[in-house]
Design a protein around this motif. Structure first.
Motif, PDB file in Angstrom:
ATOM      1  N   ALA A 165       0.842  -1.204   0.000  1.00  0.00           N
ATOM      2  CA  ALA A 165       0.000   0.000   0.000  1.00  0.00           C
ATOM      3  C   ALA A 165       0.870   1.244   0.000  1.00  0.00           C
ATOM      4  O   ALA A 165       2.049   1.206   0.362  1.00  0.00           O
ATOM      5  CB  ALA A 165      -0.929   0.000   1.215  1.00  0.00           C
ATOM      6  N   VAL A 166       0.268   2.362  -0.404  1.00  0.00           N
ATOM      7  CA  VAL A 166       0.932   3.650  -0.355  1.00  0.00           C
ATOM      8  C   VAL A 166      -0.115   4.709  -0.037  1.00  0.00           C
ATOM      9  O   VAL A 166      -1.289   4.551  -0.408  1.00  0.00           O
ATOM     10  CB  VAL A 166       1.648   3.956  -1.697  1.00  0.00           C
ATOM     11  N   ILE A 167       0.292   5.762   0.668  1.00  0.00           N
ATOM     12  CA  ILE A 167      -0.589   6.886   0.949  1.00  0.00           C
ATOM     13  C   ILE A 167      -0.125   8.074   0.117  1.00  0.00           C
ATOM     14  O   ILE A 167       1.056   8.437   0.149  1.00  0.00           O
ATOM     15  CB  ILE A 167      -0.601   7.241   2.443  1.00  0.00           C
ATOM     16  N   ILE A 212       3.823  -1.148  -4.780  1.00  0.00           N
ATOM     17  CA  ILE A 212       3.212   0.086  -5.272  1.00  0.00           C
ATOM     18  C   ILE A 212       4.040   1.249  -4.755  1.00  0.00           C
ATOM     19  O   ILE A 212       4.523   1.229  -3.623  1.00  0.00           O
ATOM     20  CB  ILE A 212       1.735   0.192  -4.815  1.00  0.00           C
ATOM     21  N   GLU A 213       4.234   2.261  -5.604  1.00  0.00           N
ATOM     22  CA  GLU A 213       5.108   3.377  -5.251  1.00  0.00           C
ATOM     23  C   GLU A 213       4.591   4.654  -5.905  1.00  0.00           C
ATOM     24  O   GLU A 213       4.178   4.634  -7.073  1.00  0.00           O
ATOM     25  CB  GLU A 213       6.540   3.079  -5.709  1.00  0.00           C
ATOM     26  N   TYR A 214       4.627   5.747  -5.166  1.00  0.00           N
ATOM     27  CA  TYR A 214       4.251   7.061  -5.697  1.00  0.00           C
ATOM     28  C   TYR A 214       5.505   7.812  -6.108  1.00  0.00           C
ATOM     29  O   TYR A 214       6.498   7.828  -5.384  1.00  0.00           O
ATOM     30  CB  TYR A 214       3.493   7.865  -4.646  1.00  0.00           C
ATOM     31  N   LEU A 215       5.457   8.427  -7.299  1.00  0.00           N
ATOM     32  CA  LEU A 215       6.592   9.180  -7.812  1.00  0.00           C
ATOM     33  C   LEU A 215       6.216  10.663  -7.886  1.00  0.00           C
ATOM     34  O   LEU A 215       5.478  11.080  -8.777  1.00  0.00           O
ATOM     35  CB  LEU A 215       6.985   8.662  -9.196  1.00  0.00           C
ATOM     36  N   PRO A 216       6.688  11.479  -6.943  1.00  0.00           N
ATOM     37  CA  PRO A 216       6.320  12.898  -6.925  1.00  0.00           C
ATOM     38  C   PRO A 216       6.704  13.642  -8.203  1.00  0.00           C
ATOM     39  O   PRO A 216       6.042  14.607  -8.582  1.00  0.00           O
ATOM     40  CB  PRO A 216       7.089  13.446  -5.717  1.00  0.00           C
ATOM     41  N   ASP A 217       7.766  13.206  -8.874  1.00  0.00           N
ATOM     42  CA  ASP A 217       8.239  13.907 -10.070  1.00  0.00           C
ATOM     43  C   ASP A 217       7.166  14.040 -11.146  1.00  0.00           C
ATOM     44  O   ASP A 217       7.084  15.066 -11.818  1.00  0.00           O
ATOM     45  CB  ASP A 217       9.456  13.181 -10.666  1.00  0.00           C
ATOM     46  N   VAL A 275       2.597   0.503 -10.117  1.00  0.00           N
ATOM     47  CA  VAL A 275       2.387  -0.829  -9.543  1.00  0.00           C
ATOM     48  C   VAL A 275       3.252  -1.816 -10.313  1.00  0.00           C
ATOM     49  O   VAL A 275       3.217  -1.858 -11.549  1.00  0.00           O
ATOM     50  CB  VAL A 275       0.908  -1.252  -9.632  1.00  0.00           C
ATOM     51  N   GLN A 276       4.048  -2.586  -9.578  1.00  0.00           N
ATOM     52  CA  GLN A 276       4.901  -3.608 -10.184  1.00  0.00           C
ATOM     53  C   GLN A 276       4.293  -4.980  -9.930  1.00  0.00           C
ATOM     54  O   GLN A 276       3.888  -5.294  -8.813  1.00  0.00           O
ATOM     55  CB  GLN A 276       6.309  -3.526  -9.605  1.00  0.00           C
ATOM     56  N   ALA A 277       4.203  -5.790 -10.986  1.00  0.00           N
ATOM     57  CA  ALA A 277       3.563  -7.105 -10.880  1.00  0.00           C
ATOM     58  C   ALA A 277       4.430  -8.164 -11.537  1.00  0.00           C
ATOM     59  O   ALA A 277       5.103  -7.911 -12.540  1.00  0.00           O
ATOM     60  CB  ALA A 277       2.190  -7.078 -11.536  1.00  0.00           C
ATOM     61  N   VAL A 278       4.392  -9.373 -10.992  1.00  0.00           N
ATOM     62  CA  VAL A 278       5.265 -10.446 -11.457  1.00  0.00           C
ATOM     63  C   VAL A 278       4.568 -11.392 -12.418  1.00  0.00           C
ATOM     64  O   VAL A 278       5.218 -12.146 -13.146  1.00  0.00           O
ATOM     65  CB  VAL A 278       5.845 -11.224 -10.266  1.00  0.00           C
TER      66      VAL A 278
END
Length: 416
Positions: A194-196, A253-258, A264-267
């Motif tokens: 999760a990410v906020i 899952i990761e938020y990129l401020p740029d 979301v990365q999935a295998v």
């Protein structure tokens, strides 16, 4: 987009932090040698007070035990290793100077530590309700602030809202989120990460059946002020409010401020027993403004898999620079760089396809610190540890920081 053909089939290479969806015994953490330095110091010594610390949960090569290491992000990068030995199925999270070690399947607890006393538990609280018939299998913890966080429970359909500063077990759980609408029939939707972002919580739901991604994966979105689920308008099934993903078996899952996007990365489908690998993974972006999605990087398909194989981890630096670990088989992983804006898989600045010469090894985890240094987990029988790469030119800054046991997951704590 398929990027060539990969020879052979892909075996299970998930790290233990992905272990909620796979038996621990099939997770691969072993890496053929990459240096031998073990910059370890006693647990009673803090290398450099202040700044940022890396916390790495670790596991023995045979998964018989686990522990954690604490490493100063600034030079000299000395490691405190084999702290608070425990089980091998571990996760980790940081909030300020405190880190939280998550003991997963059947252990069902969260232990809080201070980075300046990293071998002294502040508390250990259960993540299992009295009514739970099976292991809650906690998978991740994300923070609103020091007194409010969300605890994902992989083995349940209920995520917990918790108080990380609680003084007792009774004060720890302060609420819950019901995700049972996403349950594909086995008791829970396999909440993985999760990410906020702002006032919204984004929860990754794998929706597996017998470890295989048989159903569409989702990202459920909740308002962190009201804890009410938001209807994104991107559900593919009546009644589901979340964002339906194209990729399957999401791990991170990761938020990129740029660029203001969520990735979301999935295998895809792991090879398991007689079941071959399924190339249904990749990296997919979500626009938090309208919840529209876009495939950024495709791992191909079963007939024409990408030459980098399945993607088992991801770390982002900027709108035009990110890294991922691709796997071509058991203990055969390679570090790649890619452009999140285009999905282009790039060579490094020196022209080599693999970054830092890290190829055909069982790389276990990647993460970026606040100085834009890439930390790469390096599992090895004889010299396990972390490799640090300068993302400005993809040069090796630390050939190996020994961690005692094989690294599983790295998070970063702030003490200033």
């Amino acid at each position: 987009m398929s990027i060539g053909t990969m020879k052979g089939s892909t075996s299970i290479t998930a790290r233990l932090r992905r272990g909620g969806g796979l038996p621990v015994m099939v997770a691969a953490l072993i890496l053929s040698g990459c240096g031998s330095a073990d910059n370890s110091i006693p647990a009673t010594i803090v290398p450099n007070k202040g700044g940022q610390f890396a916390v790495t949960v670790t596991a023995a090569a045979d998964f018989s035990s686990g522990a954690h290491s604490v490493i100063n992000v600034g030079a000299p990068r000395m490691a405190q290793n084999n702290l608070a030995p425990t089980t091998s199925d571990l996760g980790a999270a940081c909030e300020g100077r405190f880190f939280y070690r998550i003991e997963r399947f059947t252990r069902d607890n969260v232990t809080k530590f201070d980075v300046e006393q990293p071998d002294k538990a502040i508390y250990q609280y259960s993540t299992k309700d009295p009514s739970d018939a099976v292991s809650s299998n906690p998978s991740a913890m994300v923070f609103v602030d020091e007194s409010r966080a969300y605890l994902l429970r992989y083995g349940s359909s209920k995520a917990w809202i918790v108080n990380p500063s609680a003084g007792s077990q009774a004060e720890f759980k302060i609420g819950e989120l019901d995700l049972s609408a996403y349950d594909e029939g086995d008791g829970g939707p396999e909440m993985q990460d999760a990410v906020i972002v702002g006032d919204r919580l984004y929860i990754v739901l794998q929706r597996l059946s017998t470890f295989q991604p048989t159903e569409t994966a989702y990202v459920a979105v909740f308002n962190t002020f009201t804890d009410i689920e938001i209807d994104t308008g991107q559900g593919k099934v009546d009644g589901l409010k979340g964002v339906a993903l194209t990729v399957r078996n999401p791990l991170a899952i990761e938020y990129l401020p740029d660029d203001g996007l969520i990735y979301v990365q999935a295998v895809g489908g792991f090879a398991f027993g007689s079941q071959p690998a399924g190339f249904t993974g990749g990296i997919e972006s979500i626009d938090p403004e309208d919840f529209n999605t876009r495939i950024v990087l495709d791992d191909g398909d079963d007939l024409s898999p990408a030459e980098f194989g399945q993607i088992i981890d991801m770390a982002l630096v900027s709108a035009n620079q990110g890294y991922f670990i691709g796997t071509a088989g058991f203990q055969d992983n390679t570090l790649y760089r890619f452009d999140p804006s285009t999905g282009e898989v790039q060579s490094n600045v020196n022209g080599a396809a693999a970054i830092g010469g890290l190829f055909n090894r069982n790389l276990t985890t990647i993460a970026v610190d606040r100085n834009a240094k890439l930390w790469v987990g390096n599992g090895d029988f004889s010299a396990p540890g972390m490799v640090v790469i300068d993302t400005r030119d993809d040069s090796i800054e630390e050939a190996l920081i020994g961690t005692g046991l094989n690294p599983v997951k790295t998070v970063f704590c702030e003490t200033d």
